[in-house]
Design a protein around this motif. Sequence first.
Motif, PDB file in Angstrom:
ATOM      1  N   THR A  63       0.843  -1.207   0.000  1.00 31.84           N
ATOM      2  CA  THR A  63       0.000   0.000   0.000  1.00 31.84           C
ATOM      3  C   THR A  63       0.872   1.248   0.000  1.00 31.84           C
ATOM      4  O   THR A  63       0.559   2.222  -0.664  1.00 31.84           O
ATOM      5  CB  THR A  63      -0.978   0.075   1.194  1.00 31.84           C
TER       6      THR A  63
ATOM      7  N   THR B  11     -10.340   4.997  -6.241  1.00 30.62           N
ATOM      8  CA  THR B  11     -10.162   4.642  -4.845  1.00 30.62           C
ATOM      9  C   THR B  11     -11.499   4.769  -4.111  1.00 30.62           C
ATOM     10  O   THR B  11     -12.446   5.367  -4.625  1.00 30.62           O
ATOM     11  CB  THR B  11      -9.115   5.564  -4.204  1.00 30.62           C
ATOM     12  N   GLN B  13     -12.156   6.527  -1.721  1.00 29.05           N
ATOM     13  CA  GLN B  13     -12.346   7.961  -1.559  1.00 29.05           C
ATOM     14  C   GLN B  13     -13.114   8.543  -2.743  1.00 29.05           C
ATOM     15  O   GLN B  13     -14.075   9.295  -2.572  1.00 29.05           O
ATOM     16  CB  GLN B  13     -10.952   8.615  -1.477  1.00 29.05           C
ATOM     17  N   TYR B  54     -14.880   0.590  -9.619  1.00 28.44           N
ATOM     18  CA  TYR B  54     -14.067   0.477  -8.406  1.00 28.44           C
ATOM     19  C   TYR B  54     -13.724  -0.963  -8.098  1.00 28.44           C
ATOM     20  O   TYR B  54     -14.541  -1.863  -8.243  1.00 28.44           O
ATOM     21  CB  TYR B  54     -14.817   1.082  -7.223  1.00 28.44           C
ATOM     22  N   ASN B  57      -8.727  -2.215  -3.057  1.00 18.45           N
ATOM     23  CA  ASN B  57      -7.312  -2.550  -2.993  1.00 18.45           C
ATOM     24  C   ASN B  57      -7.074  -3.513  -1.831  1.00 18.45           C
ATOM     25  O   ASN B  57      -7.080  -3.133  -0.664  1.00 18.45           O
ATOM     26  CB  ASN B  57      -6.520  -1.264  -2.779  1.00 18.45           C
TER      27      ASN B  57
END
Lengths: 354, 354
Positions: A63, B11, B13, B54, B57
């Motif tokens: 990350t 992300t 976000q 999306y 991760n």
Amino acid sequence: MDRETTRSGATLQDVAREAGVSLATASRVLNGSTRTVNDKYRRLVVDAAARLDYSPNLSAQATARGMTTTVALLVADIADPYFSSIADGVVSEADREGLIVQIAATGPEPARELELVRTLRGQRPRVMILAASRHSTHAAPALSDELASFEANGGRVAIVGGNELPFRTLPVDNAAGADALARALATLGYRRFAMIAGDEGLTTSDDRLRGFAAGLEGSGLTLDSERVVRSDFTRDGGYEGMRRLVEAGLDDIELVFAANDVMAVGALAALRDAGFEPGRDLAIAGFDDIPTVRDVTPALTTVRIPLDEVGRRALRLALDDFEPATTAAVPTAVVLRGSTPAISALTPRPPSGP
Amino acid sequence: MDRETTRSGATLQDVAREAGVSLATASRVLNGSTRTVNDKYRRLVVDAAARLDYSPNLSAQATARGMTTTVALLVADIADPYFSSIADGVVSEADREGLIVQIAATGPEPARELELVRTLRGQRPRVMILAASRHSTHAAPALSDELASFEANGGRVAIVGGNELPFRTLPVDNAAGADALARALATLGYRRFAMIAGDEGLTTSDDRLRGFAAGLEGSGLTLDSERVVRSDFTRDGGYEGMRRLVEAGLDDIELVFAANDVMAVGALAALRDAGFEPGRDLAIAGFDDIPTVRDVTPALTTVRIPLDEVGRRALRLALDDFEPATTAAVPTAVVLRGSTPAISALTPRPPSGP
DNA sequence: TTGACGCTGGAAAGCGCTATCCATCGTACC
DNA sequence: GGTACGATGGATAGCGCTTTCCAGCGTCAA
């Protein structure tokens, strides 16, 4: 005795504290960096790490760096020697690079390929290698989109053997190999052929069929399309295909070409179960040269693909920065063995024609 | 047109912003949580995620949660059908659980096992499955330490087939299987045996040898230790082992038991290359029942281990919270095939003795 | 009408690590 | 002897995500 005492699971922070240096320094020492660190500190850190049995958390590194050290490999069936040999090549090459390989298997449904690519993308692997035999048309656009956005984010894609998707591809010259095989068989005196192919649309199989037919024509022969049976691209598919050929009558066939070795092995079994002796009553050839085929009886004539090399080269192809020129195809080579003796050794069976 | 425009790589976000909700809410909707989210917001988030393509991760999730979704599998050689079949089981079961499998191969040097475990630990996998044939003594303490600290940090360990390490173990009853095989062969009338075993210290091989000897003794027979040759636990090792047996003289041997199927297949080839016909001049038996052995000629007598089930059960064993009682051993079953016909079918060769 | 409480969003503090920026120090140079 | 500069350590702002913790709000009982 509190839970902090259970050693290991030591974090870089712990190591830094233990060594009496900053987090940054510890990181620089242990996990590579352009910056050099004074030997005195370096030693302190290394010792502390050893003492605490520190092991870097790769997820955290990933990350922070925005980049993983994993290679995702997509195959159809890991238990199939074709794929496991390729996987072997990928794993060993990845090992040399300090990368870790993740394997996913689509199983019999090619549709799962897209779904799996999507899942694997979540891992943000450095490289994605698609080795699963792909169908030509299927979900190509969606898959292509998915892979494109993966590349757009810095991932690398390598595709084994296909060649219609706009990504780095390791060509396996299936058509040329099958062509060469056909010519070699013609030279041995074979004249009348049948083929057990995979489902239409499976590019690997289609290419081999096309190449084989072309090779025969180049020798003044033909592959009667009525003599092409379609079946699963597996051992049992090969068995079934041969069963159907036997049922339809073998009289005017001298040699059966199976689109891959596992099918050929299945065909061998089916032939025997039907009371014929492969390599004597009927010749059989396969494709791939998986390890098994040296050991069946008769040993199988096939087209060799250096499978582990395919795996290694696929990874290199993805990893290396290179001129985008076409990559050299993996060389294939005809390997003649006992399953296709000179035609004179075959029990003569009259053609059904006049 | 700036680089933010390249879609994907979105992300969480971004999704939150696009949906007009907070990061927390987006996370709760997309990546599971105990908390419920109002349907209105839920829909907003889901739509935004779809629009932005999306994909969470996983590395970031892993660092945040302190827990990954990967399974690490350690094998000796992924191209070996024994291991690839087990891998297949692990992969398919992992798939059902939404886990991803990482594979590492020790190759011929068992010492690498420790090193690889160390590397894999860095990934903080949820589960580590050791399937590589382990040597009994070797680096056991160090390996044990490493695994213990892995478990201390919440990891799960499962070991296939071994049983001397203090971790969850899926027992494969090699000894009992070999014992049963020996008795079955004795019933067929065999009296004089040889064995091609792996190197001493390789537990799998040792157990099979011990079980086979015990089974013979239970039938009033013996396995002369002079008739046990040691070789690599591979196809070529089996070839080499048989070569040495042939060289030493086969006269007083009726059946050769190879410690695993790939060795048996190699032995078959060596025997043929020496001018003998397996299943007629000499009987051969193996162990594992890898797919190949149905298809060699003669089909190989062996002891069946349901390999993909082994893979699946190994993963379950690691994953499930269960009473620490002993896990039931994987059942083995003797499978008699053409390579061990009734003794009367064997070409009589006089024992060298009086 | 007033609390008490359950429900649900949002703010923000991490997870373990990297990498940027700043500070410090020693050295070379004029 | 002062300054400029290369080396090198430390503080710290993230990486993308989860998960407290807190606040706002509607509801229900008294």
